[in-house]
Design an enzyme around this catalytic site. Structure first.
Site, PDB file in Angstrom:
ATOM      1  CD  GLU A  67      -2.471   1.320   2.727  1.00 60.34           C
ATOM      2  OE1 GLU A  67      -3.404   2.090   2.862  1.00 60.34           O
ATOM      3  OE2 GLU A  67      -2.004   0.638   3.676  1.00 60.34           O
ATOM      4  CG  ASP A  75       0.397  -1.395   4.578  1.00 64.63           C
ATOM      5  OD1 ASP A  75       0.023  -1.075   5.743  1.00 64.63           O
ATOM      6  OD2 ASP A  75      -0.286  -1.995   3.744  1.00 64.63           O
ATOM      7  CG  ASP A 138      35.036 -10.607   1.013  1.00 67.44           C
ATOM      8  OD1 ASP A 138      35.184 -10.692   2.252  1.00 67.44           O
ATOM      9  OD2 ASP A 138      35.937 -10.214   0.239  1.00 67.44           O
ATOM     10  CG  ASN A 158      39.464  -8.508   0.483  1.00 66.27           C
ATOM     11  OD1 ASN A 158      39.035  -8.386   1.629  1.00 66.27           O
ATOM     12  ND2 ASN A 158      38.751  -8.992  -0.528  1.00 66.27           N
ATOM     13  CE1 TYR A 159      40.572 -13.910   5.738  1.00 65.71           C
ATOM     14  CE2 TYR A 159      42.533 -12.551   5.530  1.00 65.71           C
ATOM     15  CZ  TYR A 159      41.597 -13.191   6.326  1.00 65.71           C
ATOM     16  OH  TYR A 159      41.665 -13.089   7.670  1.00 65.71           O
ATOM     17  N   GLY A 162      37.866 -11.437   5.383  1.00 63.78           N
ATOM     18  CA  GLY A 162      38.851 -10.681   6.166  1.00 63.78           C
ATOM     19  C   GLY A 162      39.932 -10.048   5.308  1.00 63.78           C
ATOM     20  CG  ASP A 244      55.396  10.438  15.912  1.00 66.41           C
ATOM     21  OD1 ASP A 244      54.842   9.554  16.603  1.00 66.41           O
ATOM     22  OD2 ASP A 244      55.196  10.624  14.703  1.00 66.41           O
ATOM     23  CB  SER A 283      48.526   7.502  13.488  1.00 61.87           C
ATOM     24  OG  SER A 283      48.699   8.411  14.548  1.00 61.87           O
ATOM     25  CG  HIS A 489     158.498 -28.389  -3.963  1.00 61.17           C
ATOM     26  ND1 HIS A 489     158.604 -27.614  -5.108  1.00 61.17           N
ATOM     27  CD2 HIS A 489     159.657 -28.216  -3.283  1.00 61.17           C
ATOM     28  CE1 HIS A 489     159.777 -26.994  -5.109  1.00 61.17           C
ATOM     29  NE2 HIS A 489     160.446 -27.356  -3.999  1.00 61.17           N
ATOM     30  CG  ASP A 551     155.878 -27.118  -6.926  1.00 60.39           C
ATOM     31  OD1 ASP A 551     155.300 -27.129  -5.801  1.00 60.39           O
ATOM     32  OD2 ASP A 551     157.115 -27.076  -7.072  1.00 60.39           O
ATOM     33  CB  SER A 645     161.824 -24.366  -3.812  1.00 62.57           C
ATOM     34  OG  SER A 645     162.354 -25.304  -4.697  1.00 62.57           O
TER      35      SER A 645
END
Ligand code: 4AZ
Length: 698
Positions: A67, A75, A138, A158-159, A162, A244, A283, A489, A551, A645
């Protein structure tokens, strides 16, 4: 308004129809209740779809018929995550305010998606609802990672379900599995100057790293640092260097921490050993720093070169560890603690003093020239100056010695402080005895066998070999400075005179006899005599006692005689002596009627051809070999005899007036016989052997 009032009564009841479906599959289908028939009113279904970590949920619709209402308030199908509405769909077609999914795909940002279908209490028409499918897809974290805190520092892989990170060559993955750090804790600098930079400078330095740089020098040095070029270390506007920083430890002093973009002021650490610590967090992309360091020691006082000398390197400033070399001008020597040297080195010490005083330059001094055997030295300067460029002249004791190689004998004092001759360098000249030039000339010729007494000093080379009781037994001739040539001699006295093999036991030992030079009287002695002990006796290796072959023997005197008008060597022959050459034979041997003379006697004879001599001895079956030379007269009368001699047979070279040894008295058939000749050992024949043993050049 009608609907609202009704709802007060019905809604509570209706809500009890709502239910939730938990879905954990990798894919699935969800449909409105009663699908494909029209969905009921007042229904609410929620599908909670959960995929494993690393997946997203993709939702798409194959059919959609709900509706339609303004902003889908009646709805609807609502797609949400835990905290976010992804989409709300209603109706059959998309309008300005309502949206239907159509071909649109809804993708959850995470691994959870909630789909809610809801219908209100009344539907004026019939609506068939929806048919949707979901699949877990995924997430490519490598391209879709929005959160920088989670993205890989260098490489991302990526896999399905994860991802993992890896680092460029030379970097190591930090334990956060994300940042790439470097191993930089072991840097030692020992040079006096150098440049140190953050890793990869001027490219951004690695994250999560702790670098340690040690500068270590000998005590006495002080290290100063200066930051250069760019200085860019991650900082914070309020908190000092929380991320840092670079910090310098110098003994008890600490410099830093430094961060930000302002180049720190130069630092004088006052220390010879410092540590520079550089730390980076996980970071930031900052370019780092570059510093140059310099180590300087205490300064030493200025140096002034010595007079007639120089200092290398000559600088206006010298500091700890600097070394200088002091050398002198040509002809001058460095004099340090009474020792002369070419150069002297001093060093600037850590307390700022020199290791030694500057030495002085003293003119090279060759010192008193070495004594020359049988020679003397004269200075060209009046007051015997021995310094650089002064000159001396060596000469040999004339007229008895002459200088070898006919050189000038002039030596100059070199810049190195040595007396140097242009031919001989630093070697001394050699004074050789003058041979065969008697200072006293004979007045007339005479004979030995029935010959005449020698005029003193006319045969200065003759040597008398005597037993220890003073008994003369042979003659000989002085050659070189201390050698006597005689007959083999004379020194070989076998019990059996016919003995063929020579036994060592039959040889005279050096201690068995002595040699007298300058001798005139046979038994009486006079002031010109010089007596010598014997050092060594050498018989010709091919001497044959039975035949008198070779001699000849050499007697080395223990000392060298003093040469004078009565003692002088005879020259070795320069070539063979021709037949007919007149020679003089001298000795203290027997005279006519077996009498022994009072003084040295001499006789003049001609050399006889070898063939004639050989022939004369054929009847006696005696061989005259090539190492023998004969002299005498066919009619006899003039001859050497027993006791002569080993004595000299000499001849004078008419051109030079120099006398040469032709032979030594060896043997004969008695003495002065007609058709017999005196046989002599041929000196020229054995000259090589004589020179090999005595090393006499002439
Ligand atoms: C000898 O008995 C000897 N007539 C030396 C020379 C001569 C003869 C004998 C030569 O020493």
């Amino acid at each position: 308004m009608r609907w609202l009032l009704l709802c007060h009564a019905l809604c509570f009841w209706m809500k009890t129809l709502a239910h939730t479906v938990e879905l954990n599959n990798m894919f699935g289908q969800i449909q409105s209740p009663g699908y494909p028939d029209s969905y009921p009113s007042d229904s609410e279904v929620t599908w909670n779809i959960t995929a494993p970590e690393g997946f997203r949920i993709k939702l798409y619709f194959m059919h959609f018929n709900l509706e339609s209402s303004y902003l889908c308030e009646y709805d609807y199908v609502k797609v949400e995550t835990e905290d976010q509405v992804l989409a709300t769909f209603c109706g059959r077609e998309t309008t300005d305010t309502e949206q239907t999914p159509g071909q649109e795909v809804v993708l959850s940002p995470g691994s959870f998606m909630s789909v809610t279908f809801r219908s209100d209490f009344s539907n004026e028409e019939r609506f068939t609802g929806f048919d949707a499918h979901y699949v877990a897809v995924d997430v490519d974290e490598c391209t879709e990672q929005e959160d920088e805190e989670l993205s890989c520092d260098h490489y991302c892989h990526n896999y399905i379900g994860g991802y993992y990170c890896s680092c460029r060559f030379g970097y190591i993955l930090h334990t956060d599995n994300r940042t790439c750090r470097v191993e930089c804790s072991d840097n030692l600098f020992t040079q006096r100057t150098g440049v140190i930079t953050s890793p990869d400078f001027p490219n951004p330095y690695p994250k999560s790293s702790e670098c340690l740089y040690t500068i270590e020098l000998e005590e006495g040095f002080m290290i100063s640092l200066q930051f250069e070029d760019i200085f860019d270390v991650e900082d914070h506007p309020e908190v000092p260097c929380p991320y840092d920083y670079i910090k310098i430890n110098a003994g008890s002093n600490v410099f830093g921490p430094f961060c930000g973009e302002k180049i720190p002021e130069p630092i004088n650490t006052q220390s010879h050993r410092i540590q520079i610590l550089f730390r980076s967090d996980n970071s930031g992309e900052n370019r780092g720093w570059r510093l140059s360091y310099k180590a300087e020691g205490n300064e030493c006082p200025e140096l002034r070169p010595p007079t007639h000398g120089k200092i290398e390197p000559l600088q206006t400033k010298y500091s700890f560890k600097d070394q200088v070399l002091i050398s002198c001008d040509t002809g001058y020597k460095v004099l340090k603690d009474d020792v002369e040297m070419d150069t002297f080195q001093i060093e600037c010490l850590k307390d700022g003093t020199w290791s030694n005083k500057i030495p002085i330059c003293k003119m090279a001094d060759c010192g008193i020239p070495a004594k020359l055997e049988h020679g003397l030295v004269i200075f060209s300067s009046r007051n015997n100056i021995t310094t650089y460029k002064s000159e001396i002249r060596y000469s040999c004791q004339q007229p008895y010695y002459k200088m070898l190689h006919n050189i000038t004998g002039i030596y100059t004092c070199s810049a190195q402080g040595a007396w140097v001759n242009e031919v001989l360098g630093r070697s001394l000249p050699t004074c050789l005895p003058v041979c065969g030039i008697p200072k006293i000339y004979r007045k007339m010729m005479a004979r030995i066998f029935g010959g005449r007494s020698v005029q003193k000093g006319t045969i200065p080379w003759i040597a008398m070999l005597t037993q220890h009781n003073g008994q003369p037994f042979c003659g000989g001739s002085l050659i070189g400075s201390n050698w006597i040539v005689t007959a083999a001699h004379c020194l070989h006295q076998p019990l059996d005179p016919e003995e063929v093999i020579l036994h060592d036991s039959d040889l005279l030992e050096p201690s068995d006899f002595k040699v007298i030079l300058g001798k005139h009287w046979r038994l009486r002695s006079d002031e010109n005599e010089q007596h010598f002990r014997v050092k060594h006796v050498f018989l010709h290796p091919l001497y044959v006692p039975s035949t008198f072959e070779n001699d000849v023997a050499l007697v080395e005197l223990l000392e060298s005689p003093k040469l004078n008008n009565f003692v002088m060597p005879i020259c070795l022959p320069e070539g063979p002596t021709e037949e007919g050459t007149m020679v003089i034979v001298s000795g203290w041997g027997k005279q006519f009627l077996q009498r022994l003379p009072e003084t040295l006697m001499e006789i003049e004879l001609p050399i006889i051809g070898h063939h004639t001599c050989q022939e004369s001895y054929v009847p006696l079956k005696k061989k005259v070999t090539s190492d023998m030379i004969c002299a005498g007269e066919k009619e006899g009368g003039k001859d050497a005899c027993a006791g002569d001699s080993g004595g000299p047979m000499v001849t004078m070279d008419k051109e030079s007036g120099q006398w040469y040894l032709v032979g030594t008295v060896s043997w004969g058939d008695n003495c002065g016989k007609k058709d017999r000749y005196g046989v002599y050992s041929n000196i020229y024949h054995n000259k090589d052997w004589i020179q090999t043993v005595t090393k006499i050049s002439n």
